[in-house]
Design an enzyme around this catalytic site. Structure first.
Site, PDB file in Angstrom:
ATOM      1  N   SER A 271      -1.428  -0.424   5.100  1.00 15.22           N
ATOM      2  CA  SER A 271      -1.637  -0.480   6.543  1.00 15.22           C
ATOM      3  C   SER A 271      -1.023   0.748   7.222  1.00 15.22           C
ATOM      4  O   SER A 271      -1.415   1.868   6.919  1.00 15.22           O
ATOM      5  CB  SER A 271      -1.079  -1.798   7.098  1.00 15.22           C
ATOM      6  OG  SER A 271      -1.518  -2.032   8.412  1.00 15.22           O
TER       7      SER A 271
ATOM      8  N   ASP B 269     -11.649  -6.689   8.033  1.00 16.78           N
ATOM      9  CA  ASP B 269     -10.522  -5.874   8.477  1.00 16.78           C
ATOM     10  C   ASP B 269     -11.051  -4.820   9.439  1.00 16.78           C
ATOM     11  O   ASP B 269     -11.996  -4.094   9.109  1.00 16.78           O
ATOM     12  CB  ASP B 269      -9.868  -5.210   7.260  1.00 16.78           C
ATOM     13  CG  ASP B 269      -8.657  -4.357   7.611  1.00 16.78           C
ATOM     14  OD1 ASP B 269      -8.239  -4.343   8.786  1.00 16.78           O
ATOM     15  OD2 ASP B 269      -8.122  -3.710   6.693  1.00 16.78           O
TER      16      ASP B 269
ATOM     17  N   HIS C 103      -7.236  -8.077   6.220  1.00 22.61           N
ATOM     18  CA  HIS C 103      -6.079  -7.212   6.390  1.00 22.61           C
ATOM     19  C   HIS C 103      -4.786  -7.981   6.131  1.00 22.61           C
ATOM     20  O   HIS C 103      -4.595  -9.089   6.618  1.00 22.61           O
ATOM     21  CB  HIS C 103      -6.040  -6.614   7.792  1.00 22.61           C
ATOM     22  CG  HIS C 103      -5.046  -5.500   7.905  1.00 22.61           C
ATOM     23  ND1 HIS C 103      -5.355  -4.204   7.578  1.00 22.61           N
ATOM     24  CD2 HIS C 103      -3.734  -5.495   8.262  1.00 22.61           C
ATOM     25  CE1 HIS C 103      -4.292  -3.451   7.741  1.00 22.61           C
ATOM     26  NE2 HIS C 103      -3.295  -4.207   8.150  1.00 22.61           N
TER      27      HIS C 103
END
Length: 650
Positions: free
Chosen positions: A440, A594, A624
């Site tokens: 991320s 995501d 995600h």
């Protein structure tokens, strides 16, 4: 057991056990210090949208033991069956049955609880259940013991009007958006998405139930300062069929605000916590008004942003931090690399050969998390053990206290330190087998520092690989297909992503608003869009009939005030091809569900076009942050794939 669950472990102050109350699993927290007097009793109900969490969650375990110790109280933290496997009224009935068991005289006596000093507490969905079971007790002739108090922490209390001022103001607010809340409500009653769609459009209450709106009419129940110029209009009428199929959403046991005044006036003293930035704020405020009007002693505390919400959430997350603990396979220590705190994981088994080195960067939107979080600690020790590698898990300073380029610089300085020959030799790392990984925001930083190393003449050791796990890679276009398709998806919505991006650069909310509307790039920077043009960079199957249009031009003032969002160190997709072609072998994980999916896909295309060896792992059923959900098999599958790739290529 979830990765965030903890076993029932007693400490020096509190004895913790597990048992069942009327076949419902509960945790019991009893203070160890001796007391001649009978103790208070607190029956606590966890939140989680009727779908998630348990009394074993580390945050709830910590709260229960703190309450038991500081209050000298016996705390019962109850579980209940969860949606989507179980729907209303199962959750209500489980909690009610466990509470009734606790309120038996012989049970209170067994735990040394004063029957005149028992209260019920809960947060969010747990606050809903606390209010509902407290009301139900009033009508139960078999329960002789009365509650002294109820404590409701940002409770969900009504299903009728999901367009009150707090829903309007906080519809896109991170952590609990309107769409997320509506999903929780609908899952409480059914997996039929038609109810969710009707609730989201506030068109689900049939005309024959319209008389119930008087109980949730915010125009008469909210204090003036919370109306803020909003104009009340009656919600649109919905389908009678939905109410017939799923009558629970009109049941007072699910929506305690629907109780009439005759019931409310018999309730015990009440404490309500509401938060300004919460879609559920008005539920709590209306309940306080109705209780006070009914003559109940009711007070509320309004948390109006006493702390920045990112700082507050980081404090909550820190409850999941774990200490530096070695195990039978890995030695874990903490140190500093160039004044940046890091955790070091070294396999215990002997090795004649030099080991691989993995430099890992945690995610958290540049605002949250640390190397000490349990999920990152587990990933690092698993990587060290299974790969026989030295893993450096780095920290970095966080927003909102620190903005770009601080996070980048912290990570870069720690990595440069690790890449010194003497440091690698100290840890027994092969200088030809070092790689960088991150997830991320950590994937963003991994890509950025890997690019930066190419231009650093003082770093002689080259990275062999980079591994980017659902990375955030560009700030220019927040309206790509993946942003459109997953704008309301739980865990990481478009609004939360825009908030994280803007917090990386400033606390000025004007940048967040501009980014959310995709109107933040000034005309003089429009040439940069060629680097993130998804119409040419995405594989055909990910375009899915979407039509590309150039983002609207934004203010030059924003770009002058916060130039970081146009900096390649913040948005690695802005690097030109001459830089990309020198990058090391790359592994990219993207997830279908995501908002950041297309960032990773576009980077894969651009790297491949530049001649870089790329392995792309697209997870069709992934979302995600899925690596953090270690209770799911998909998480372990992805971790195994990641470690196997490192084994083959590093």
């Amino acid at each position: 057991m979830s990765v965030n669950d903890v076993p029932p472990t007693s400490d020096e102050n509190v004895t913790v056990t597990e048992t069942k109350f009327n076949n419902i699993p509960v945790r019991v927290y009893v203070p160890k210090r001796k007391s001649e007097a009978l103790k208070r009793g607190v029956f606590y109900i966890h939140g989680g949208g009727w779908c998630l969490d348990s009394a074993a969650s580390e945050s709830y375990d910590q709260l229960s033991r703190w309450t038991a110790d500081r209050l000298d109280a016996v705390v019962i933290s109850t579980n209940y069956r969860l949606a989507p496997k179980h729907h209303f009224p199962t959750q209500f009935e489980d909690v009610y049955n466990a509470l009734r068991w606790f309120l038996r005289k012989e049970v209170l006596a067994e735990y040394g609880v004063n029957p005149e000093r028992v209260g019920v507490s809960g947060d969010s969905a747990g606050g809903n259940l606390a209010a509902a079971v407290t009301q139900q007790l009033l009508e139960d002739p078999d329960v002789k013991i009365k509650l002294k108090i109820q404590s409701l922490i940002y409770p969900a209390l009504q299903t009728l009007d999901l367009d009150s001022p707090s829903y309007q103001e906080n519809a896109q607010f991170p952590f609990l958006s309107k769409s997320f809340m509506v999903r929780f409500w609908s899952e409480y009653f059914t997996t039929d998405r038609s109810l969710e769609k009707a609730m989201f459009s506030n068109q689900h209450v049939p005309v024959e139930s319209s008389h119930l709106f008087k109980f949730v009419n915010w125009s008469s129940l909210l204090p003036e300062r919370f109306k803020k110029g909003h104009v009340y209009s009656s919600p649109r009428q919905g389908s009678s069929e939905l109410a017939k199929k799923y009558p629970g959403f009109l049941d007072v046991r699910a929506a305690p605000l629907l109780a009439d005044d005759s019931k409310l006036r018999s309730l015990p003293r009440t404490y309500v916590i509401t938060c300004q930035y919460d879609v559920l704020r008005d539920d709590g405020l209306m309940y306080v008004t109705r209780l006070q009007n009914a003559g109940v002693r009711a007070s509320f505390v309004e948390l109006l942003g006493l702390n920045h919400f990112m700082e507050t959430f980081n404090t909550i997350m820190s409850l999941n931090n774990v200490p530096v603990t070695s195990d039978e396979n890995v030695t874990v220590t903490e140190t500093k690399f160039n004044n940046i705190p890091v955790r070091v994981y070294v396999p215990k088994r002997k090795s004649e050969a030099l080991r691989r080195g993995v430099f890992y960067i945690h995610g958290g939107g540049w605002c949250l998390g640390s190397a000490a979080l349990k999920k990152y600690d587990l990933l690092s020790r698993w990587t060290a053990d299974r790969l026989d590698a030295v893993v450096i898990s780095t920290n970095y300073r966080l927003a909102p206290k620190h903005h770009f380029p601080t996070q980048f610089q912290d990570v870069y300085n720690a990595l440069r330190w690790f890449l010194r020959k003497e440091v690698l030799a100290e840890y027994g790392v092969n200088p030809e087998r070092v790689g960088v990984s991150g997830d991320s925001a950590g994937g963003n930083l991994a890509a950025a520092v890997t690019q930066q190393l190419l231009e650093d003449p003082d770093v002689k050791i080259k990275l062999k690989i980079q591994s980017l796990i659902y990375p955030a890679l560009q700030t220019l276009d927040l309206d790509s297909p993946s942003y459109q398709e997953n704008a309301q998806f739980p865990v990481l919505s478009k609004s939360l992503t825009a908030r994280f991006w803007s917090e990386y650069f400033t606390t000025d909310r004007s940048l967040e608003k501009a980014m959310f509307s995709n109107q933040h790039v000034p005309v003089e920077s429009s040439h940069l869009f060629k680097f993130v043009n998804w119409s040419s960079l995405l594989p055909e199957r990910f375009k899915k009939g979407h039509v590309y249009s150039s983002p609207r031009q934004g203010s030059s003032e924003l770009a002058k005030k916060y130039p970081g969002f146009l900096d390649v160190r913040a948005a690695p997709l802005l690097a030109d091809d001459s830089k990309l072609r020198s990058l090391p072998q790359t592994y990219v994980i993207t997830c279908q569900y995501d908002v950041l999916r297309d960032d990773g896909l576009m980077y894969v295309t651009r790297l491949q076009n530049a001649g870089v060896r790329v392995t792309h792992n697209h997870v069709e059923d992934g979302f995600h942050g899925v690596l953090s959900f270690l209770e799911l098999s998909i998480s372990h599958r992805m971790i195994s794939q990641y470690i196997n790739w490192l084994r083959e290529n590093l």
